[in-house]
Design an enzyme around this catalytic site. Structure first.
Site, PDB file in Angstrom:
ATOM      1  N   LYS A  68      13.041 -27.160  -2.263  1.00  0.00           N
ATOM      2  CA  LYS A  68      12.779 -26.663  -3.626  1.00  0.00           C
ATOM      3  C   LYS A  68      14.083 -26.544  -4.417  1.00  0.00           C
ATOM      4  O   LYS A  68      14.134 -26.866  -5.606  1.00  0.00           O
ATOM      5  CB  LYS A  68      12.064 -25.313  -3.580  1.00  0.00           C
TER       6      LYS A  68
ATOM      7  N   HIS B  55      15.084 -29.934  -5.456  1.00  0.00           N
ATOM      8  CA  HIS B  55      14.175 -30.301  -6.545  1.00  0.00           C
ATOM      9  C   HIS B  55      14.706 -29.768  -7.875  1.00  0.00           C
ATOM     10  O   HIS B  55      14.789 -30.484  -8.869  1.00  0.00           O
ATOM     11  CB  HIS B  55      12.766 -29.754  -6.280  1.00  0.00           C
ATOM     12  N   ASN B  56      15.070 -28.490  -7.891  1.00  0.00           N
ATOM     13  CA  ASN B  56      15.565 -27.897  -9.133  1.00  0.00           C
ATOM     14  C   ASN B  56      16.885 -28.532  -9.570  1.00  0.00           C
ATOM     15  O   ASN B  56      17.124 -28.720 -10.760  1.00  0.00           O
ATOM     16  CB  ASN B  56      15.737 -26.381  -8.981  1.00  0.00           C
TER      17      ASN B  56
ATOM     18  N   GLU C 161      16.085 -31.711 -11.132  1.00  0.00           N
ATOM     19  CA  GLU C 161      15.527 -31.380 -12.459  1.00  0.00           C
ATOM     20  C   GLU C 161      16.671 -31.191 -13.477  1.00  0.00           C
ATOM     21  O   GLU C 161      16.608 -31.718 -14.594  1.00  0.00           O
ATOM     22  CB  GLU C 161      14.689 -30.108 -12.304  1.00  0.00           C
TER      23      GLU C 161
HETATM   24  P1  NBP Z   1       9.865 -12.216 -11.954  1.00  0.00           P
HETATM   25  O1  NBP Z   1      10.857 -13.057 -11.256  1.00  0.00           O
HETATM   26  O2  NBP Z   1      10.154 -11.768 -13.332  1.00  0.00           O
HETATM   27  O3  NBP Z   1       9.567 -10.911 -11.041  1.00  0.00           O
HETATM   28  C1  NBP Z   1       8.704  -9.897 -11.473  1.00  0.00           C
HETATM   29  C2  NBP Z   1       7.908  -9.364 -10.322  1.00  0.00           C
HETATM   30  O4  NBP Z   1       8.778  -8.854  -9.286  1.00  0.00           O
HETATM   31  C3  NBP Z   1       7.024  -8.215 -10.752  1.00  0.00           C
HETATM   32  O5  NBP Z   1       5.806  -8.279 -10.052  1.00  0.00           O
HETATM   33  C4  NBP Z   1       7.859  -7.016 -10.322  1.00  0.00           C
HETATM   34  O6  NBP Z   1       7.104  -5.844 -10.144  1.00  0.00           O
HETATM   35  C5  NBP Z   1       8.380  -7.497  -9.009  1.00  0.00           C
HETATM   36  N1  NBP Z   1       9.481  -6.698  -8.467  1.00  0.00           N
HETATM   37  C6  NBP Z   1      10.758  -6.543  -8.899  1.00  0.00           C
HETATM   38 BR1  NBP Z   1      11.430  -7.283 -10.419  1.00  0.00          BR
HETATM   39  N2  NBP Z   1      11.495  -5.745  -8.140  1.00  0.00           N
HETATM   40  C7  NBP Z   1      10.668  -5.340  -7.160  1.00  0.00           C
HETATM   41  C8  NBP Z   1      10.831  -4.494  -6.037  1.00  0.00           C
HETATM   42  N3  NBP Z   1      12.016  -3.926  -5.773  1.00  0.00           N
HETATM   43  N4  NBP Z   1       9.769  -4.292  -5.242  1.00  0.00           N
HETATM   44  C9  NBP Z   1       8.587  -4.858  -5.494  1.00  0.00           C
HETATM   45  N5  NBP Z   1       8.362  -5.676  -6.532  1.00  0.00           N
HETATM   46  C10 NBP Z   1       9.393  -5.930  -7.365  1.00  0.00           C
HETATM   47  O7  NBP Z   1       8.418 -12.913 -11.924  1.00  0.00           O
HETATM   48  P2  NBP Z   1       7.994 -14.429 -12.141  1.00  0.00           P
HETATM   49  O8  NBP Z   1       8.651 -15.051 -13.320  1.00  0.00           O
HETATM   50  O9  NBP Z   1       6.509 -14.404 -12.051  1.00  0.00           O
HETATM   51  O10 NBP Z   1       8.567 -15.189 -10.855  1.00  0.00           O
HETATM   52  C11 NBP Z   1       8.216 -14.798  -9.536  1.00  0.00           C
HETATM   53  C12 NBP Z   1       8.975 -15.651  -8.556  1.00  0.00           C
HETATM   54  O11 NBP Z   1       8.629 -17.013  -8.740  1.00  0.00           O
HETATM   55  C13 NBP Z   1      10.493 -15.584  -8.708  1.00  0.00           C
HETATM   56  O12 NBP Z   1      11.083 -15.629  -7.443  1.00  0.00           O
HETATM   57  C14 NBP Z   1      10.822 -16.831  -9.477  1.00  0.00           C
HETATM   58  O13 NBP Z   1      12.128 -17.267  -9.261  1.00  0.00           O
HETATM   59  C15 NBP Z   1       9.785 -17.791  -8.924  1.00  0.00           C
HETATM   60  N6  NBP Z   1       9.445 -18.908  -9.780  1.00  0.00           N
HETATM   61  C16 NBP Z   1       9.287 -18.757 -11.110  1.00  0.00           C
HETATM   62  C17 NBP Z   1       8.945 -19.844 -11.906  1.00  0.00           C
HETATM   63  C18 NBP Z   1       8.738 -19.675 -13.367  1.00  0.00           C
HETATM   64  O14 NBP Z   1       8.478 -20.673 -14.042  1.00  0.00           O
HETATM   65  N7  NBP Z   1       8.790 -18.454 -13.904  1.00  0.00           N
HETATM   66  C19 NBP Z   1       8.759 -21.102 -11.324  1.00  0.00           C
HETATM   67  C20 NBP Z   1       8.899 -21.234  -9.962  1.00  0.00           C
HETATM   68  C21 NBP Z   1       9.249 -20.141  -9.199  1.00  0.00           C
HETATM   69  P3  NBP Z   1       6.842  -4.842 -11.392  1.00  0.00           P
HETATM   70  O15 NBP Z   1       5.703  -5.436 -12.142  1.00  0.00           O
HETATM   71  O16 NBP Z   1       6.500  -3.560 -10.740  1.00  0.00           O
HETATM   72  O17 NBP Z   1       8.100  -4.783 -12.198  1.00  0.00           O
END
Ligand code: NBP
Length: 475
Positions: A182, A185-186, A189
């Site tokens: 992955k 991949h990035n 990208e």
């Molecule tokens: P975020 O990367 O913004 O993470 C937010 C989530 O993490 C929320 O559910 C938050 O809970 C939780 N969280 C945090 Br911050 N600290 C925490 C802790 N100490 N304990 C438990 N939960 C915690 O969310 P996302 O953009 O949906 O991405 C999620 C993952 O997917 C990341 O690893 C990201 O790199 C990956 N990803 C993202 C994309 C994209 O396009 N965005 C693509 C591919 C992969 P809360 O709601 O209580 O704050």
């Protein structure tokens, strides 16, 4: 209801993954650190399938059928460790934690080992395709044990994108293999986006076209061999007009590219492995250069040539298409070589053709081109570089006059093309009969007695540079 899978971390990615699972008939337990996201999901999308909302770690674990399958979709880094620490003590041997966030593969290796010692499966899984992909079908790159994949594979392939009936999901290899792939991949990208951006810059300043005209050029390219999601969205972005000013959107956006770090990881890892991923490195550095406002302010106004558009714009657009294609082959060849090197370093039996296959759909770099890479590795799984595949070699041969002329024109007009030019330099370096590395060896031996080898006989040699005779000794 007893859930056959659960998702914790219900921000945009986790929420969409949970909905995708539910839409495919899975009963999905839901959990988030703060309750709001869980309630919101059930309120807005509860009718899309069967969800089991839970509001504590204990409740979440209790809702899952055994062996439990927990998908963790939280912010990568410390939050992932926090979630593992919270849940691992509540789990039993055989349970599976799927980390679907963007973890660094070294973290995944560490977590996998720690959890394996407790009898738990930790499945570091790359998920690409952004929020739309998560909802409608991402490309999925699971690592971890074959045993865990036997249980998880049917669920993951269910929700993955498909191309020609083949799901964009395959077991990449043990422990960190999925997150490693992955990461690359990035990185690819980044390289692909930079090359497209350079093509745009040339069409704008060397051909003298407007953003709307360039959008049309990209639309044309998208029906040819460059057909891809990135080319398609590039045309959309270029055709977009800013509502507030009536200007082309691309002219009102600050020209500072941001990054979340996966490009940097790819380059750092490539340096450790000794694999030149110049396309990814230049793309990452180009973002850094664009973002250094103070440095750019200080340097703005340094002299350079006038950017007078050249004659024969339409022909030049065809040249740029060939330069872009050839540079893209180089960038992908380098990325696949990095995967090959990672596989060797960490003992992962990664099938490069399978990687190309699952990148054909769902992910950001999805493209017809990936099918050609799949075919190249099908023809020769041990291909040393994509550049020596008969099909790619012929395409680059046919493109190279244009490639050279585009780079020369860019240099003459002072248009920065680090992606195009470094790709060409890599190609010329690889195919060279002799490299000036021989001279570098001489320099190293001169100042550091680092020794050298000869082309005409075996052995290791040193020249006594400081003596009058400058005699050679075998060491
Ligand atoms: P975020 O990367 O913004 O993470 C937010 C989530 O993490 C929320 O559910 C938050 O809970 C939780 N969280 C945090 Br911050 N600290 C925490 C802790 N100490 N304990 C438990 N939960 C915690 O969310 P996302 O953009 O949906 O991405 C999620 C993952 O997917 C990341 O690893 C990201 O790199 C990956 N990803 C993202 C994309 C994209 O396009 N965005 C693509 C591919 C992969 P809360 O709601 O209580 O704050």
């Amino acid at each position: 209801a007893e859930a056959n899978i659960g998702v914790t971390g219900l921000a945009v990615m986790g929420r969409n993954l949970a909905r995708n699972l539910a839409r495919h008939g899975h009963t999905v337990a839901l959990h988030n650190r703060t309750e709001g996201r869980t309630r919101d999901l059930v309120e807005r999308y509860g009718d899309e399938g069967t969800f089991v909302p839970t509001y504590s770690a204990e409740e979440f674990v209790a809702a899952l059928a055994r062996p439990r399958k927990l998908v963790v979709m939280v912010k990568a880094g410390q939050p992932t460790d926090a979630v593992i620490e919270e849940f691992a003590p509540l789990l039993e041997p055989g349970d599976m934690i799927v980390d679907a966030g963007n973890a660094h593969f070294a973290d995944t290796r560490r977590r996998e080992q720690a959890l394996r010692e407790k009898g738990l499966h930790f499945v570091g899984t790359g998920v690409s395709g952004g929020e739309e992909g998560a909802l409608h079908g991402p490309s999925i790159m699971p690592g971890g044990s074959a045993e865990a994949y036997a249980a998880l594979g049917p669920i993951l392939t269910d929700i993955a994108a498909t191309v020609d009936g083949t799901p964009c999901c395959t077991h990449i290899g043990p422990d960190g293999a999925g997150h490693f792939v992955k990461m690359v991949h990035n990185g690819i990208e980044y390289a692909d986006m930079q090359l497209i951006a350079e093509a745009y810059d040339l069409l704008r300043h060397a051909s003298g076209l407007s953003p709307a005209e360039i959008a049309e050029v990209f639309r044309g390219w998208n029906s040819g061999r460059l057909n891809s999601y990135l080319i398609e969205i590039t045309a959309e972005v270029l055709a977009h007009t800013d509502a507030a000013t009536g200007q082309p959107f691309v002219d009102v956006v600050a020209d500072r590219a941001e990054q979340k770090g996966t490009g940097r990881w790819t380059v750092q890892t490539a340096l450790d492995l000794g694999i030149p991923v110049t396309g990814i490195a230049e793309a990452t550095f180009a973002r850094s250069l664009s973002g250094d406002a103070a440095l750019r302010d200080a340097a703005r106004g340094l002299p350079g040539p006038a950017r007078t558009p050249i004659e024969g714009g339409a022909d030049f657009a065809a040249d740029i298409e060939r330069a872009l294609y050839a540079s893209k082959v180089v960038a992908y060849a380098q990325g696949f070589n990095q995967i090959q090197a990672g596989a060797k370093e960490y003992g992962w039996p990664i099938d490069l053709g399978a990687v190309a296959t699952i990148w054909r759909g769902g992910c950001i770099i999805r493209a017809g081109f990936l099918d050609d890479i799949r075919a190249a590795y099908a023809a020769d799984p041990a291909l040393p570089t994509l550049l020596t595949d008969a099909g790619f070699a012929a395409a680059v041969r046919d493109a190279q006059d244009s490639w050279r002329s585009v780079v020369a024109t860019a240099v003459r007009l002072g248009i920065p093309v680090p992606g195009f030019s470094s790709a060409l330099a890599y190609y010329d370096g690889l195919r060279a009969e002799r490299l000036p590395a021989a001279l570098v060896q001489g320099q190293r031996d001169y100042f550091g007695a680092h020794t050298y080898q000869r082309v005409d006989r075996p052995g290791t040699f040193h020249t006594e540079w400081a003596t009058r005779e400058q005699a050679e000794t075998e060491v």
